[in-house]
Scaffold this motif. Sequence first.
Motif, mmCIF file in Angstrom:
data_model
loop_
_atom_site.group_PDB
_atom_site.id
_atom_site.type_symbol
_atom_site.label_atom_id
_atom_site.label_comp_id
_atom_site.label_asym_id
_atom_site.label_seq_id
_atom_site.Cartn_x
_atom_site.Cartn_y
_atom_site.Cartn_z
ATOM 1 N N VAL A 27 27.985 11.859 -66.032
ATOM 2 C CA VAL A 27 27.172 11.532 -64.859
ATOM 3 C C VAL A 27 27.634 10.258 -64.158
ATOM 4 C CG1 VAL A 27 24.848 10.901 -64.078
ATOM 5 C CG2 VAL A 27 25.153 12.821 -65.654
ATOM 6 N N ASP A 28 27.750 9.160 -64.881
ATOM 7 C CA ASP A 28 28.072 7.884 -64.224
ATOM 8 C C ASP A 28 29.385 7.946 -63.457
ATOM 9 O OD1 ASP A 28 25.731 6.607 -64.984
ATOM 10 O OD2 ASP A 28 26.627 5.713 -66.771
ATOM 11 N N GLY A 29 30.426 8.476 -64.090
ATOM 12 C CA GLY A 29 31.714 8.580 -63.409
ATOM 13 C C GLY A 29 31.639 9.463 -62.179
ATOM 14 N N THR A 30 30.897 10.540 -62.286
ATOM 15 C CA THR A 30 30.759 11.449 -61.145
ATOM 16 C C THR A 30 29.991 10.783 -60.012
ATOM 17 O OG1 THR A 30 30.876 13.374 -62.588
ATOM 18 C CG2 THR A 30 29.908 13.706 -60.416
ATOM 19 N N HIS A 31 28.942 10.052 -60.343
ATOM 20 C CA HIS A 31 28.168 9.365 -59.309
ATOM 21 C C HIS A 31 29.017 8.357 -58.540
ATOM 22 C CE1 HIS A 31 23.893 10.161 -61.102
ATOM 23 N NE2 HIS A 31 24.449 11.241 -60.584
ATOM 24 N N ARG A 32 30.070 7.841 -59.150
ATOM 25 C CA ARG A 32 30.943 6.874 -58.471
ATOM 26 C C ARG A 32 31.980 7.548 -57.574
ATOM 27 N NH1 ARG A 32 30.475 4.308 -63.580
ATOM 28 N NH2 ARG A 32 32.477 5.137 -64.253
ATOM 29 N N THR A 58 30.399 16.412 -50.395
ATOM 30 C CA THR A 58 30.609 16.266 -48.957
ATOM 31 C C THR A 58 31.536 17.332 -48.398
ATOM 32 O OG1 THR A 58 32.411 14.698 -49.349
ATOM 33 C CG2 THR A 58 30.204 13.774 -48.929
ATOM 34 N N SER A 59 32.415 17.885 -49.261
ATOM 35 C CA SER A 59 33.396 18.866 -48.790
ATOM 36 C C SER A 59 34.019 19.602 -49.970
ATOM 37 C CB SER A 59 34.508 18.167 -48.006
ATOM 38 O OG SER A 59 35.240 17.316 -48.878
ATOM 39 N N LYS A 60 34.730 20.665 -49.669
ATOM 40 C CA LYS A 60 35.491 21.391 -50.691
ATOM 41 C C LYS A 60 36.553 20.479 -51.286
ATOM 42 C CE LYS A 60 37.543 25.497 -52.241
ATOM 43 N NZ LYS A 60 38.256 24.919 -53.347
ATOM 44 N N GLN A 61 37.166 19.659 -50.466
ATOM 45 C CA GLN A 61 38.181 18.721 -50.960
ATOM 46 C C GLN A 61 37.568 17.753 -51.977
ATOM 47 O OE1 GLN A 61 40.383 16.545 -47.984
ATOM 48 N NE2 GLN A 61 41.125 15.073 -49.486
ATOM 49 N N ALA A 62 36.376 17.242 -51.687
ATOM 50 C CA ALA A 62 35.713 16.329 -52.627
ATOM 51 C C ALA A 62 35.425 17.042 -53.945
ATOM 52 C CB ALA A 62 34.429 15.787 -52.016
ATOM 53 N N LEU A 63 34.978 18.280 -53.883
ATOM 54 C CA LEU A 63 34.727 19.058 -55.098
ATOM 55 C C LEU A 63 36.024 19.291 -55.857
ATOM 56 C CD1 LEU A 63 33.030 20.769 -57.015
ATOM 57 C CD2 LEU A 63 33.288 22.677 -55.394
ATOM 58 N N ASP A 64 37.079 19.662 -55.157
ATOM 59 C CA ASP A 64 38.370 19.892 -55.816
ATOM 60 C C ASP A 64 38.864 18.631 -56.512
ATOM 61 O OD1 ASP A 64 38.337 22.518 -54.930
ATOM 62 O OD2 ASP A 64 39.732 22.161 -53.262
ATOM 63 N N GLU A 65 38.696 17.471 -55.877
ATOM 64 C CA GLU A 65 39.104 16.202 -56.487
ATOM 65 C C GLU A 65 38.255 15.906 -57.718
ATOM 66 O OE1 GLU A 65 38.924 13.330 -53.309
ATOM 67 O OE2 GLU A 65 40.592 14.289 -52.238
ATOM 68 N N LEU A 67 36.903 18.132 -59.734
ATOM 69 C CA LEU A 67 37.279 19.037 -60.819
ATOM 70 C C LEU A 67 38.545 18.618 -61.554
ATOM 71 C CD1 LEU A 67 36.357 22.425 -59.145
ATOM 72 C CD2 LEU A 67 35.115 21.236 -60.968
ATOM 73 N N VAL A 68 39.407 17.834 -60.914
ATOM 74 C CA VAL A 68 40.632 17.370 -61.587
ATOM 75 C C VAL A 68 40.530 15.902 -62.020
ATOM 76 C CG1 VAL A 68 42.110 19.061 -60.455
ATOM 77 C CG2 VAL A 68 41.819 16.796 -59.418
ATOM 78 N N SER A 69 39.366 15.281 -61.815
ATOM 79 C CA SER A 69 39.190 13.878 -62.216
ATOM 80 C C SER A 69 39.261 13.757 -63.738
ATOM 81 C CB SER A 69 37.850 13.344 -61.710
ATOM 82 O OG SER A 69 36.777 13.955 -62.416
ATOM 83 N N ALA A 70 39.670 12.600 -64.209
ATOM 84 C CA ALA A 70 39.769 12.352 -65.655
ATOM 85 C C ALA A 70 38.416 12.551 -66.323
ATOM 86 C CB ALA A 70 40.300 10.944 -65.899
ATOM 87 N N PRO A 87 30.904 28.290 -69.252
ATOM 88 C CA PRO A 87 29.857 27.957 -68.282
ATOM 89 C C PRO A 87 30.001 28.776 -67.003
ATOM 90 C CG PRO A 87 30.857 25.965 -69.175
ATOM 91 C CD PRO A 87 31.695 27.124 -69.641
ATOM 92 N N GLU A 88 28.863 29.045 -66.384
ATOM 93 C CA GLU A 88 28.847 29.693 -65.074
ATOM 94 C C GLU A 88 28.859 28.580 -64.031
ATOM 95 O OE1 GLU A 88 25.394 32.173 -64.689
ATOM 96 O OE2 GLU A 88 25.636 32.932 -66.726
ATOM 97 N N ILE A 89 29.835 28.605 -63.137
ATOM 98 C CA ILE A 89 29.937 27.589 -62.094
ATOM 99 C C ILE A 89 30.100 28.310 -60.766
ATOM 100 C CG2 ILE A 89 31.230 25.611 -61.225
ATOM 101 C CD1 ILE A 89 32.221 25.176 -64.119
ATOM 102 N N ALA A 90 29.191 28.021 -59.826
ATOM 103 C CA ALA A 90 29.244 28.672 -58.522
ATOM 104 C C ALA A 90 29.040 27.631 -57.429
ATOM 105 C CB ALA A 90 28.169 29.758 -58.425
#
Length: 105
Positions: A27-32, A58-65, A67-70, A87-90
């Motif tokens: 959570v914390d890392g994602t919130h940042r 904010t965008s598909k690009q933000a989501l893609d980034e 998903l590959v974050s450490a 997991p189911e992810i949609a």
Amino acid sequence: MELTVIARAKAKPGREKDLERALRDAVDGTHREEGCLKYVLHRSADDPSLLMVFERWTSKQALDEHLVSANIQELFKKVPDLVLAPPEIAAFEVLPEGKSEKGRI
């Protein structure tokens, strides 16, 4: 275009707290992350082994980034040992309705 993501996972018997801890640790890392608008962990009121993460990006690009974050790659390494099935992810496009904030998340 903003996106909403719903991710659900069911813990293996006896691994409920481990799955919750792994998700909480993300959570914390994602919130940042710059593109994260919301990232909220939930537990089913009827089944404590079922967890859900509600996300807004904010965008598909933000989501893609994301998903590959450490941070999330570390979570992805832990999850297979903790869940009954993958997991189911949609991801969903936001379709605001109404004139009040009740029509938006």
